[in-house]
Design a protein around this motif. Structure first.
Motif, PDB file in Angstrom:
ATOM      1  N   TYR A 178     -17.143  29.321 -14.520  1.00 48.47           N
ATOM      2  CA  TYR A 178     -17.989  28.466 -13.699  1.00 48.47           C
ATOM      3  C   TYR A 178     -18.726  29.358 -12.702  1.00 48.47           C
ATOM      4  N   SER A 179     -20.013  29.092 -12.507  1.00 49.83           N
ATOM      5  CA  SER A 179     -20.776  29.815 -11.490  1.00 49.83           C
ATOM      6  C   SER A 179     -21.945  28.952 -11.030  1.00 49.83           C
ATOM      7  N   ARG A 180     -22.419  29.237  -9.842  1.00 46.57           N
ATOM      8  CA  ARG A 180     -23.567  28.536  -9.267  1.00 46.57           C
ATOM      9  C   ARG A 180     -24.678  29.568  -9.047  1.00 46.57           C
ATOM     10  N   ARG A 181     -25.892  29.234  -9.471  1.00 47.04           N
ATOM     11  CA  ARG A 181     -27.003  30.166  -9.374  1.00 47.04           C
ATOM     12  C   ARG A 181     -28.199  29.502  -8.702  1.00 47.04           C
ATOM     13  N   ILE A 182     -29.155  30.338  -8.303  1.00 47.20           N
ATOM     14  CA  ILE A 182     -30.343  29.849  -7.620  1.00 47.20           C
ATOM     15  C   ILE A 182     -31.586  30.349  -8.345  1.00 47.20           C
ATOM     16  N   ASN A 183     -32.598  29.487  -8.414  1.00 44.96           N
ATOM     17  CA  ASN A 183     -33.891  29.836  -9.003  1.00 44.96           C
ATOM     18  C   ASN A 183     -34.972  29.469  -7.994  1.00 44.96           C
ATOM     19  N   ARG A 184     -35.510  30.495  -7.326  1.00 43.55           N
ATOM     20  CA  ARG A 184     -36.495  30.243  -6.269  1.00 43.55           C
ATOM     21  C   ARG A 184     -37.906  30.090  -6.849  1.00 43.55           C
ATOM     22  N   PRO A 185     -38.758  29.283  -6.218  1.00 41.32           N
ATOM     23  CA  PRO A 185     -40.161  29.210  -6.647  1.00 41.32           C
ATOM     24  C   PRO A 185     -40.828  30.575  -6.485  1.00 41.32           C
ATOM     25  N   ASN A 186     -41.719  30.912  -7.406  1.00 39.96           N
ATOM     26  CA  ASN A 186     -42.406  32.187  -7.288  1.00 39.96           C
ATOM     27  C   ASN A 186     -43.501  32.117  -6.226  1.00 39.96           C
ATOM     28  N   PHE A 187     -44.067  33.275  -5.950  1.00 39.43           N
ATOM     29  CA  PHE A 187     -45.052  33.403  -4.871  1.00 39.43           C
ATOM     30  C   PHE A 187     -46.252  32.478  -5.080  1.00 39.43           C
ATOM     31  N   TRP A 188     -46.791  32.434  -6.292  1.00 37.68           N
ATOM     32  CA  TRP A 188     -47.987  31.643  -6.543  1.00 37.68           C
ATOM     33  C   TRP A 188     -47.716  30.142  -6.465  1.00 37.68           C
TER      34      TRP A 188
END
Length: 213
Positions: A178-188
């Motif tokens: 089990y793991s929790r991850r993050i996906n941030r919005p890109n610059f554009w």
């Protein structure tokens, strides 16, 4: 780009440090020509986009063996990114070129991410496990200089992880993780000013977008 890596290893203990610095300058020039054959009209436009970007990455990791199967690992990471974007669109009229005000701005973007993690792994008979926790503090800011619009955001998030395995036979293993991850919005996706493709196609980012988990 400049990078430096140093590793220290003694009696099973391992300490690694990475430093990377990158500087990038981009200039993009576009010309647009639209013709209306029915009305015999010609529209001429041009766009100038200058982007300066600096990236600094500092990371250090430490591994400590604790007996035959146990191991402790910890580390720190800092990622610092600064972007300056100057954008300008002009249109030609009978008396020369004129700036389209909607497409004339200077953007300052900063993204600072600081992280720390620790993991512990061990083995008990046929069961192996690894438990971890990572904390990330993010500080992101967009600023339109000419219109004086700013959008600062910061947040602290925690990311646990659990990895389990059971040795069924010498050639077969059962695993569960089990793991929790993050996906941030890109610059554009975050920049708030309008990007010009032509008078029918325009793109605008949203600085209030949240990351996905």
């Amino acid at each position: 780009a400049v990078s430096h890596t140093k590793t220290y290893d003694r009696k099973g203990q391992k300490w690694t440090t990475d430093i990377k610095y990158m500087l990038r300058d981009d200039t993009e020039i576009n010309a647009y020509r639209e013709a209306d054959e029915l009305d015999n009209e010609l529209l001429l436009q041009r766009a100038n986009n200058v982007e300066d970007q600096t990236n600094l990455l500092i990371q250090t990791d430490y591994t400590l063996p604790l007996g035959q199967d146990a191991e402790f690992e910890t580390g720190l990471k800092a990622s610092i990114r600064d972007i300056e974007n100057n954008y300008l669109v002009e249109q030609q009229y009978d008396d020369g070129w004129a700036v389209l005000e909607t497409f004339d701005d200077q953007l300052l973007y900063s993204e600072d991410i600081y992280a720390a993690y620790a993991t512990y792994g061990n083995k008990i008979n046929k069961i192996s496990y690894k438990l971890g926790m990572r904390a990330e503090y993010s500080e992101i800011k967009t600023e339109l200089v000419k219109t004086n619009q700013t959008n600062p955001r910061d947040y602290l998030k925690w990311f646990p992880s659990v990895h389990l395995s059971y040795q069924l036979t010498d050639r077969m293993q059962l695993q569960l993780s089990y793991s929790r991850r993050i996906n941030r919005p890109n610059f554009w996706s975050l920049i708030p000013f309008v990007t010009f493709s032509d008078r029918r196609s325009r793109w605008r980012g949203n600085p209030d977008l949240d990351p996905e988990y």
